[in-house]
Motif scaffolding. Structure first.
Motif, short mmCIF file in Angstrom:
data_model
loop_
_atom_site.label_atom_id
_atom_site.label_comp_id
_atom_site.label_asym_id
_atom_site.label_seq_id
_atom_site.Cartn_x
_atom_site.Cartn_y
_atom_site.Cartn_z
N VAL A 22 1.60 10.73 9.97
CA VAL A 22 2.60 10.38 8.96
C VAL A 22 1.88 9.71 7.80
O VAL A 22 1.13 8.75 8.00
N VAL A 23 2.11 10.22 6.60
CA VAL A 23 1.50 9.64 5.39
C VAL A 23 2.59 8.87 4.65
O VAL A 23 3.58 9.45 4.21
N GLY A 24 2.43 7.55 4.54
CA GLY A 24 3.43 6.70 3.88
C GLY A 24 4.07 5.76 4.88
O GLY A 24 4.74 6.20 5.81
N LEU A 45 -0.13 6.79 11.67
CA LEU A 45 0.58 6.48 10.43
C LEU A 45 -0.41 5.80 9.49
O LEU A 45 -1.09 4.84 9.89
N ILE A 46 -0.48 6.29 8.24
CA ILE A 46 -1.34 5.63 7.26
C ILE A 46 -0.53 5.30 6.02
O ILE A 46 0.49 5.94 5.73
N ASP A 47 -0.97 4.28 5.30
CA ASP A 47 -0.41 4.00 3.98
C ASP A 47 -1.55 3.59 3.08
O ASP A 47 -2.43 2.83 3.48
N ARG A 48 -1.55 4.08 1.87
CA ARG A 48 -2.68 3.80 0.98
C ARG A 48 -2.72 2.32 0.60
O ARG A 48 -3.73 1.81 0.12
N ASP A 49 -1.60 1.66 0.78
CA ASP A 49 -1.54 0.22 0.50
C ASP A 49 -1.06 -0.44 1.79
O ASP A 49 -1.33 0.04 2.87
N ASP A 50 -0.27 -1.51 1.64
CA ASP A 50 0.26 -2.16 2.84
C ASP A 50 1.52 -1.43 3.29
O ASP A 50 2.14 -0.69 2.50
N SER A 60 17.86 -3.78 -2.41
CA SER A 60 18.83 -4.88 -2.45
C SER A 60 18.99 -5.51 -1.07
O SER A 60 19.77 -6.45 -0.90
N LYS A 61 18.32 -4.97 -0.08
CA LYS A 61 18.25 -5.53 1.27
C LYS A 61 19.61 -5.47 1.99
O LYS A 61 19.91 -6.31 2.82
N LEU A 62 20.41 -4.47 1.63
CA LEU A 62 21.70 -4.30 2.29
C LEU A 62 21.61 -3.15 3.28
O LEU A 62 20.97 -2.13 3.00
N GLY A 189 -5.46 5.69 2.36
CA GLY A 189 -4.66 6.62 1.56
C GLY A 189 -5.06 8.07 1.79
O GLY A 189 -6.23 8.37 2.01
N ALA A 190 -4.07 8.97 1.71
CA ALA A 190 -4.38 10.41 1.78
C ALA A 190 -4.90 10.85 0.41
O ALA A 190 -4.26 10.56 -0.61
N VAL A 191 -6.04 11.51 0.39
CA VAL A 191 -6.57 11.98 -0.90
C VAL A 191 -6.71 13.50 -0.96
O VAL A 191 -7.07 14.06 -1.98
N GLY A 368 17.47 9.52 0.57
CA GLY A 368 18.05 8.63 1.58
C GLY A 368 18.07 7.18 1.19
O GLY A 368 17.89 6.82 0.02
N LYS A 369 18.30 6.34 2.17
CA LYS A 369 18.41 4.90 1.94
C LYS A 369 17.68 4.16 3.06
O LYS A 369 17.42 4.73 4.11
N LEU A 370 17.43 2.91 2.83
CA LEU A 370 16.88 2.05 3.88
C LEU A 370 17.78 2.16 5.13
O LEU A 370 17.30 2.36 6.25
C1 LIG Z 1 16.52 -1.17 -6.59
C2 LIG Z 1 16.79 -0.50 -5.29
C3 LIG Z 1 17.73 -1.04 -4.41
C4 LIG Z 1 17.99 -0.43 -3.20
N1 LIG Z 1 18.86 -1.02 -2.34
C5 LIG Z 1 19.11 -0.47 -1.13
C6 LIG Z 1 19.97 -1.13 -0.21
O1 LIG Z 1 20.46 -2.23 -0.47
N2 LIG Z 1 20.21 -0.52 0.97
C7 LIG Z 1 19.66 0.68 1.29
O2 LIG Z 1 19.96 1.19 2.37
N3 LIG Z 1 18.79 1.31 0.45
C8 LIG Z 1 18.50 0.76 -0.74
N4 LIG Z 1 17.61 1.35 -1.60
C9 LIG Z 1 16.93 2.58 -1.17
C10 LIG Z 1 15.76 2.27 -0.23
O3 LIG Z 1 15.07 1.11 -0.64
C11 LIG Z 1 14.80 3.44 -0.21
O4 LIG Z 1 15.53 4.61 0.08
C12 LIG Z 1 13.72 3.30 0.86
O5 LIG Z 1 13.12 2.03 0.83
C13 LIG Z 1 12.67 4.38 0.64
O6 LIG Z 1 11.72 4.24 1.64
P1 LIG Z 1 10.52 5.26 1.76
O7 LIG Z 1 9.77 4.90 3.00
O8 LIG Z 1 11.04 6.64 1.67
O9 LIG Z 1 9.63 5.01 0.47
P2 LIG Z 1 8.58 3.78 0.16
O10 LIG Z 1 9.07 2.55 0.77
O11 LIG Z 1 8.35 3.83 -1.27
O12 LIG Z 1 7.32 4.25 0.98
C14 LIG Z 1 6.42 5.22 0.52
C15 LIG Z 1 5.02 4.75 0.90
O13 LIG Z 1 4.11 5.82 0.65
C16 LIG Z 1 2.86 5.23 0.35
N5 LIG Z 1 1.99 6.22 -0.27
C17 LIG Z 1 2.10 6.79 -1.49
N6 LIG Z 1 1.09 7.66 -1.71
C18 LIG Z 1 0.31 7.65 -0.59
C19 LIG Z 1 -0.88 8.31 -0.21
N7 LIG Z 1 -1.50 9.18 -1.02
N8 LIG Z 1 -1.40 8.06 1.02
C20 LIG Z 1 -0.80 7.17 1.85
N9 LIG Z 1 0.33 6.50 1.52
C21 LIG Z 1 0.89 6.74 0.33
C22 LIG Z 1 3.23 4.08 -0.56
O14 LIG Z 1 2.21 3.08 -0.61
C23 LIG Z 1 4.52 3.57 0.08
O15 LIG Z 1 4.31 2.47 0.95
C24 LIG Z 1 17.30 0.76 -2.83
C25 LIG Z 1 16.35 1.31 -3.71
C26 LIG Z 1 16.08 0.67 -4.92
C27 LIG Z 1 15.05 1.23 -5.82
#
Ligand SMILES: Cc1cc2nc3c(=O)[nH]c(=O)nc-3n(C[C@H](O)[C@H](O)[C@H](O)COP(=O)(O)OP(=O)(O)OC[C@H]3O[C@@H](n4cnc5c(N)ncnc54)[C@H](O)[C@@H]3O)c2cc1C
Length: 549
Positions: A22-24, A45-50, A60-62, A189-191, A368-370
């Motif tokens: 899993v990348v990300g 699972l890897i992430d290029r950052d934390d 918004s942490k809901l 990070g995946a490059v 999607g959403k959190l």
């Molecule tokens: C302002 C705001 C408010 C929100 N509020 C809510 C809420 O209250 N409730 C809710 O349910 N949802 C909410 N959401 C939506 C929710 O936060 C997102 O849908 C969710 O956090 C997305 O998670 P993710 O893992 O898909 O993406 P991210 O959390 O962005 O994860 C992607 C990861 O990929 C990594 N990555 C990128 N490139 C590479 C690479 N080349 N190699 C390795 N790793 C890489 C990044 O470092 C990052 O950590 C909100 C979104 C925003 C913007």
């Protein structure tokens, strides 16, 4: 706690192929890793950052269905969110906690519309008819939101949703995945992708801490890179098949005494965009959000502009009769939502999610959403299992996320642990809410290290949690600790101020940093916080934002 650390995980990943890489490491990627691990596959699972550096620490942490999405008529999506909220409250009761909301109303028409919406919101997802919302008179609204001067001439409504700490939830899901055997390596990070014929069979990675490059072989690669999906450079955009257009959301944080609210409060924006803003209490702080501004910029460094802050403050000052300015905020954060542009098949990904397989062997999950991360993960892994011609069903509906038993028992255990080591028993609640079943272990660990004291006045963190983060939670930088393991960067006006020196010394002793590295860590952390805060000042940081670029 015996899971392999970052370095060990990376070395095992490069030594032996995995079934799924899993990348990300946002909530989506961590959810996928957990789902894969609990279906009996070998997963990395890897992430290029934390972990959680991206959108998953900027929400918004809901944990919610999203009352406002009812207006779009997408009842199924709201129902999915509500059902997941209920499930997560059971699976992670320490982290996903009930939060009451108050919506003031000014006209009878608004009251009638809201009542209809809330009846529906109570029913969807839970399938129960029990009415959970309540009609409030003006006095009751003011008891929940003292200081409100406008918008409640017809009283209001109270309803229930849930709140979490997004970064901690992400870390918790990653930890349970590790407990189930996932190899988790942040700062990698995946490059590039490895191919055999037209199939993707792994990823070339760069270790951000050492600069070393490695290949990781995998039968399946999952891209869970959120808003960076088309910035990866590992696949050409034509191959990926989608284009993202991020929308920026910012939040401002205030001391609760400056903006007293006893529950979350929903207020309208003062423009004609018909958006709702939230004021959400968080311990002694309260945060206000969010904007939703489509942007064409790189998603790497979101920052709070004067326009963003002005939009939020205009609504708050109007509703509460305050005169708050960006300088009054004690913290701020900004993040990007992944909106998808230009592909009708996936045009509504802002709220819904999609699982695509743009290239054989590479599955991509986005949108999607959190709140709905578990469903996104299940859909992603179903696709892989089907691709393997197997029948392994998703099990995460029943996998506890770090807390078993009743929260009251967990709290009592944490309190007892604190009493045994002569710690402050009033710290038990916050510790349990962060660490769940491991809270008493954290207490003993902090006591053994002689670090039971609070890290900063006014914030619920023990100094020992810094060392714990490096030893057991994969933290590898000052920013990892102060921005995500502990939310000091956004909850303290000085982002840690005088405590930063002590935190760095603890991390140096755990991670082997020399003086130069300690200084670099402080510079990188403070300049990153200052850059994200934008117009919200960071006192004590005399660095220019540009120095850090
Ligand atoms: C302002 C705001 C408010 C929100 N509020 C809510 C809420 O209250 N409730 C809710 O349910 N949802 C909410 N959401 C939506 C929710 O936060 C997102 O849908 C969710 O956090 C997305 O998670 P993710 O893992 O898909 O993406 P991210 O959390 O962005 O994860 C992607 C990861 O990929 C990594 N990555 C990128 N490139 C590479 C690479 N080349 N190699 C390795 N790793 C890489 C990044 O470092 C990052 O950590 C909100 C979104 C925003 C913007």
């Amino acid at each position: 706690v015996s899971s392999p650390d970052r370095e060990e995980a990376l070395s095992r990943l490069t030594a032996h192929p995995v079934d799924v890489l899993v990348v990300g490491g946002g909530i989506t990627g961590c959810g996928v890793a957990l789902d894969v691990a609990t279906r009996g596959y070998r997963v990395g699972l890897i992430d290029r950052d934390d972990l959680a550096t991206g959108t998953s620490s900027k929400s918004s942490k809901l944990v919610h269905g999203g009352m406002r999405y009812l207006a779009t008529g997408d009842i199924a999506m709201v129902a999915e969110g509500v059902a997941e909220r209920e499930r997560l409250r059971r699976l992670a009761p320490h982290l996903v906690r009930p939060l009451g909301f108050v919506i003031p109303v000014d006209t009878r028409r608004d009251a009638a519309m809201l009542r209809a919406g809330l009846v529906l919101y109570d029913a969807v997802g839970t399938g129960r008819r029990r009415r959970r919302h309540r009609r409030l008179d003006l006095d009751e609204v003011l008891a929940d939101a003292p200081g409100l001067v406008r918008g409640a001439s017809q009283g209001g409504f109270r309803y229930d949703d849930a709140q979490t700490d997004d970064a901690r939830l992400t870390l918790q899901v990653a930890q349970v995945a590790r407990d189930h055997g996932a190899l988790v390596a942040p700062h990698v990070g995946a490059v590039g992708v490895l191919r055999r014929g037209d199939r993707v069979v792994g990823v070339t990675v760069r270790d951000a801490l050492t600069g070393a490059e490695h290949d990781i072989e995998a039968r399946w690669v999952v891209l869970a890179t959120g808003v960076w999906a088309d910035h990866l450079g590992v696949l050409a955009p034509e191959e990926l098949g989608i284009r993202l257009r991020p929308a920026k959301g910012v939040h401002l944080v205030f001391e609760r005494r400056d903006l007293p609210v006893n529950r979350a409060v929903v207020i309208p924006s003062v423009t004609d965009d018909r958006r709702w803003l939230f004021l959400i209490p968080w311990g002694q702080q309260v945060y206000v959000g969010t904007t939703d501004t489509p942007v064409d910029e790189s998603p790497d460094h979101p920052t709070v502009t004067a326009e963003d802050a002005g939009y939020l403050l205009a609504a708050v000052n109007d509703a509460f009769g305050t005169d708050l300015h960006p300088v009054d905020a004690i913290g701020a954060w900004a993040g990007y939502r992944p909106l998808v542009a230009g592909n009708p098949e996936v045009a509504d990904l802002s709220r819904r999610h999609a699982v695509l397989e743009p290239v054989p062997g590479l599955v991509m999950v986005t949108g999607g959403k959190l709140t709905t991360y578990r469903r996104m993960a299940a859909d992603t892994v179903d696709r892989i299992v089907a691709g393997d011609g197997l029948r392994r069903r998703c099990r995460t509906r029943r996998v506890a996320l770090g807390a078993t038993g009743a929260p009251l028992e967990g709290l009592a255990r944490t309190r007892a642990a604190l009493v045994t080591v002569a710690g402050d028993p009033t710290a038990a609640g916050a510790l349990y809410h962060r660490h769940g079943d491991r809270a008493d272990e954290v207490v003993r660990f902090a006591a053994d290290a002689g670090e039971l004291d609070p890290l900063l006045p006014g914030l619920p963190y023990l100094t020992g949690e810094v060392r714990w983060a490096a030893r057991h939670e994969l933290a590898r930088s000052l920013d990892d600790v102060l921005s995500r393991r502990l939310r000091v960067a956004i909850r303290d006006r000085e982002a840690g101020g005088a405590a930063i020196g002590r935190v760095v010394r603890i991390l140096a002793s755990e991670l082997g940093w020399d003086e130069a590295e300690c200084a670099r860590q402080v510079r990188t952390y403070l300049s990153g916080v200052a850059r994200e805060r934008g117009v919200v000042p960071l006192p004590g940081s005399d660095l220019e934002v540009d120095d850090a670029r």
